[in-house]
Design a protein around this motif. Structure first.
Motif, PDB file in Angstrom:
ATOM      1  N   ALA A   1       0.716  -1.326  -0.001  1.00 28.69           N
ATOM      2  CA  ALA A   1       0.003   0.011  -0.021  1.00 28.69           C
ATOM      3  C   ALA A   1       1.047   1.254  -0.060  1.00 28.69           C
ATOM      4  O   ALA A   1       0.611   2.211  -0.680  1.00 28.69           O
ATOM      5  N   THR A   2       2.051   1.239   0.655  1.00 30.83           N
ATOM      6  CA  THR A   2       2.611   2.394   0.870  1.00 30.83           C
ATOM      7  C   THR A   2       4.354   2.319   0.782  1.00 30.83           C
ATOM      8  O   THR A   2       5.018   3.382   0.993  1.00 30.83           O
ATOM      9  N   PHE A   3       4.668   1.232   0.278  1.00 32.92           N
ATOM     10  CA  PHE A   3       5.849   0.935  -0.124  1.00 32.92           C
ATOM     11  C   PHE A   3       7.109   0.691   1.328  1.00 32.92           C
ATOM     12  O   PHE A   3       7.580  -0.124   1.129  1.00 32.92           O
ATOM     13  N   ILE A   4       6.685   1.687   2.072  1.00 25.89           N
ATOM     14  CA  ILE A   4       7.647   1.893   3.323  1.00 25.89           C
ATOM     15  C   ILE A   4       7.060   1.498   4.377  1.00 25.89           C
ATOM     16  O   ILE A   4       7.566   1.670   5.505  1.00 25.89           O
ATOM     17  N   GLY A   5       5.768   1.222   4.477  1.00 25.85           N
ATOM     18  CA  GLY A   5       4.854   1.083   5.615  1.00 25.85           C
ATOM     19  C   GLY A   5       4.178   2.440   5.994  1.00 25.85           C
ATOM     20  O   GLY A   5       4.792   3.605   5.820  1.00 25.85           O
ATOM     21  N   LYS A   6       2.768   2.348   6.610  1.00 27.43           N
ATOM     22  CA  LYS A   6       2.323   3.520   7.085  1.00 27.43           C
ATOM     23  C   LYS A   6       3.089   4.458   8.077  1.00 27.43           C
ATOM     24  O   LYS A   6       2.762   5.712   8.251  1.00 27.43           O
TER      25      LYS A   6
ATOM     26  N   ALA B   1       5.615   6.266   6.725  1.00 24.73           N
ATOM     27  CA  ALA B   1       5.061   7.354   5.858  1.00 24.73           C
ATOM     28  C   ALA B   1       4.587   8.282   6.810  1.00 24.73           C
ATOM     29  O   ALA B   1       4.817   9.718   6.425  1.00 24.73           O
ATOM     30  N   GLU B   2       4.334   8.061   7.680  1.00 29.50           N
ATOM     31  CA  GLU B   2       3.973   9.229   8.813  1.00 29.50           C
ATOM     32  C   GLU B   2       4.869  10.105   9.333  1.00 29.50           C
ATOM     33  O   GLU B   2       4.958  11.352   9.660  1.00 29.50           O
ATOM     34  N   GLU B   3       6.141   9.193   9.713  1.00 28.06           N
ATOM     35  CA  GLU B   3       7.483   9.868  10.084  1.00 28.06           C
ATOM     36  C   GLU B   3       7.788  10.813   8.948  1.00 28.06           C
ATOM     37  O   GLU B   3       8.388  11.928   9.159  1.00 28.06           O
ATOM     38  N   VAL B   4       7.965  10.409   7.917  1.00 27.39           N
ATOM     39  CA  VAL B   4       8.270  11.118   6.506  1.00 27.39           C
ATOM     40  C   VAL B   4       7.260  12.609   6.621  1.00 27.39           C
ATOM     41  O   VAL B   4       7.898  13.532   6.480  1.00 27.39           O
TER      42      VAL B   4
ATOM     43  N   ASN C   1      -1.422   6.688  -2.334  1.00 25.62           N
ATOM     44  CA  ASN C   1      -1.449   6.711  -1.007  1.00 25.62           C
ATOM     45  C   ASN C   1      -0.631   7.513  -0.013  1.00 25.62           C
ATOM     46  O   ASN C   1      -0.932   8.172   0.936  1.00 25.62           O
ATOM     47  N   LEU C   2       0.625   7.493  -0.472  1.00 21.90           N
ATOM     48  CA  LEU C   2       1.708   8.100   0.078  1.00 21.90           C
ATOM     49  C   LEU C   2       1.427   9.729   0.198  1.00 21.90           C
ATOM     50  O   LEU C   2       1.891  10.553   1.036  1.00 21.90           O
ATOM     51  N   GLN C   3       0.980  10.134  -1.016  1.00 21.43           N
ATOM     52  CA  GLN C   3       0.799  11.715  -1.264  1.00 21.43           C
ATOM     53  C   GLN C   3      -0.298  11.987  -0.129  1.00 21.43           C
ATOM     54  O   GLN C   3      -0.207  13.063   0.442  1.00 21.43           O
ATOM     55  N   GLU C   4      -1.396  11.216  -0.036  1.00 23.22           N
ATOM     56  CA  GLU C   4      -2.372  11.516   0.941  1.00 23.22           C
ATOM     57  C   GLU C   4      -2.113  11.560   2.320  1.00 23.22           C
ATOM     58  O   GLU C   4      -2.346  12.305   3.021  1.00 23.22           O
TER      59      GLU C   4
END
Length: 424
Positions: free
Chosen positions: A57-62, A65-68, A93-96
């Protein structure tokens, strides 16, 4: 489309899988940083994520992604670039989650190529690659292409995608393929027209110094700057140094790891210059800390192009840089040079000279004047260094290609010494 008045602040993200070491991942992101700089941006943070596999879903994990997202907010970054290709769903998903523009390495490289493309051929190749990349992404929100400022990832076809649907895109792709086929046909005709010259192609990792070497060998003025992909269009120019037969030097587009496959397919015709060359100079950055990896990437491309090893000379460049990590050439058909200072160029020219000479033989020929067809054929296929006339004969000292020697066997009085003055 305009460009931002200040460089875009970019966060780059790399994924470390079990088969990738930390040092390799760091080198990949270093290269990605150089790509960002070439595109006019500035990297404000490098982020690594270790996982056993890619998150669907997010390549690196949700969580990551929140950390980024927090890093982007803290550094007021306006673009996040992933070192690997993202699926349309992953990018969306990452952009959202992150709340800012998200693109991948392929989009970045396509952007750079769009900036650098100048000729009709390279512009056609780049647009075709962009549309092939964008086609599966037409269902997503096109917010990252609607920035009026026009930053990284939005050049080239850019905002026109807002009006294109899948049918229109496929129609345009088909038309571009037709245009490219015509261009490739013309290029092939040009190659066939160079049958009477010896061609030397410069290949290698991008930014290895190919254009600087091209200038040394031709005394030309090709753009030679410290940035990736400065050369997109193959450049051809006659060798400045005297050779046994007319010799043309060709500068080609650089190689890089993870080059988008759409781009490779589009630039196939340009890369064919290396595949069809009589001699290939593989230019290698001798001082790069990951020289072996770059060698592997370039060798793999040469193998895919069908270039046999015996047609390759490895040219270890940048010997003028005094660094501890400098390596030494590893095979006999190699030479160490500095394309910047000219050190070692004479040795390289000798090697090219010997390769040209080896394609044929320099012969003493004595041909009767009434053998006009033989004389005409010699002028057609050979390189004449000396000619003298007697009452009944013409005497020649000429270089003749090996495959043509049989036509003159009855008129030869033996091999001649190489008449070309050797480089001192």
């Amino acid at each position: 489309m305009g460009r931002p008045s200040t460089p875009e602040k970019v966060v780059v993200v790399g994924l470390i899988l079990p088969d990738i070491s930390r040092s390799t991942a760091e080198e990949h992101l270093y290269e990605l940083e150089k790509l960002v700089e070439t595109a006019g941006g500035i990297v404000v943070r490098k982020v690594f994520q270790e996982r056993k596999s890619r998150d669907a879903a997010t390549f690196i994990g949700k969580g990551k992604a929140e950390e980024v997202k927090k890093i982007v907010a803290e550094l007021t970054a306006n673009l996040v670039i992933f070192d690997d290709d993202l699926s349309p769903a992953q990018a969306r998903n990452l952009q959202e989650i992150i709340g800012t523009e998200v693109i991948d390495r392929s989009a970045l490289i396509l952007d750079i190529f769009a900036r650098q493309a100048r000729s009709k051929e390279s512009r056609t190749q780049v647009e075709l690659a962009q549309l092939n990349y964008l086609l599966p992404r037409l269902t997503r929100q096109w917010s990252h292409l609607s920035r009026q400022a026009g930053g990284i990832g939005s050049r080239g076809v850019g905002e026109t995608q807002l009006e294109l649907d899948r049918r229109m895109t496929r129609t345009r792709i088909a038309r571009l393929k037709e245009d490219l086929a015509k261009i490739e046909k013309n290029r092939e005709t040009q190659r066939k027209g160079r049958h009477d010259v010896f061609t030397v192609a410069l290949v290698g990792y991008t930014n290895a110094g190919k254009s600087t070497l091209f200038n040394q060998l031709t005394k030309g003025s090709a753009e030679a700057v410290d940035k990736l992909f400065a050369t997109l269009d193959a450049k051809l120019q006659k060798s400045f140094f005297e050779m046994p037969r007319p010799t043309v030097i060709i500068d080609t587009v650089g190689f890089i790891r993870k080059l988008p496959h759409h781009l490779v397919a589009s630039f196939r015709s340009t890369m064919e210059e290396a595949a069809s060359a009589d001699l290939v100079l593989h230019v290698i950055n001798l001082t790069h800390p990951h020289m072996e990896e770059q060698l592997e990437v370039a060798n793999e491309v040469l193998k895919e192009l069908g270039v046999p090893p015996e047609r390759i000379i490895e040219v270890y460049n940048k010997a003028d840089l005094d660094v501890e990590r400098r390596r030494q050439p590893r095979q006999h058909s190699s030479v160490t040079i500095s394309s910047l200072t000219g050190a070692g160029i004479e040795a390289l020219v000798r090697m090219i000279h010997d390769r040209v000479l080896a394609e044929g033989e320099v012969l003493h020929l004595e041909i009767p004047l009434d053998e006009s067809k033989v004389i005409a054929r010699l002028h057609e296929v050979g390189e004449i260094y000396h000619q003298a006339a007697s009452d009944h004969h013409l005497r020649f000292v000429a270089w003749v290609p090996k495959e043509q020697i049989y036509q003159f066997s009855g008129f030869s009085s033996g091999r001649a010494a190489d008449p070309i003055a050797r480089i001192s």
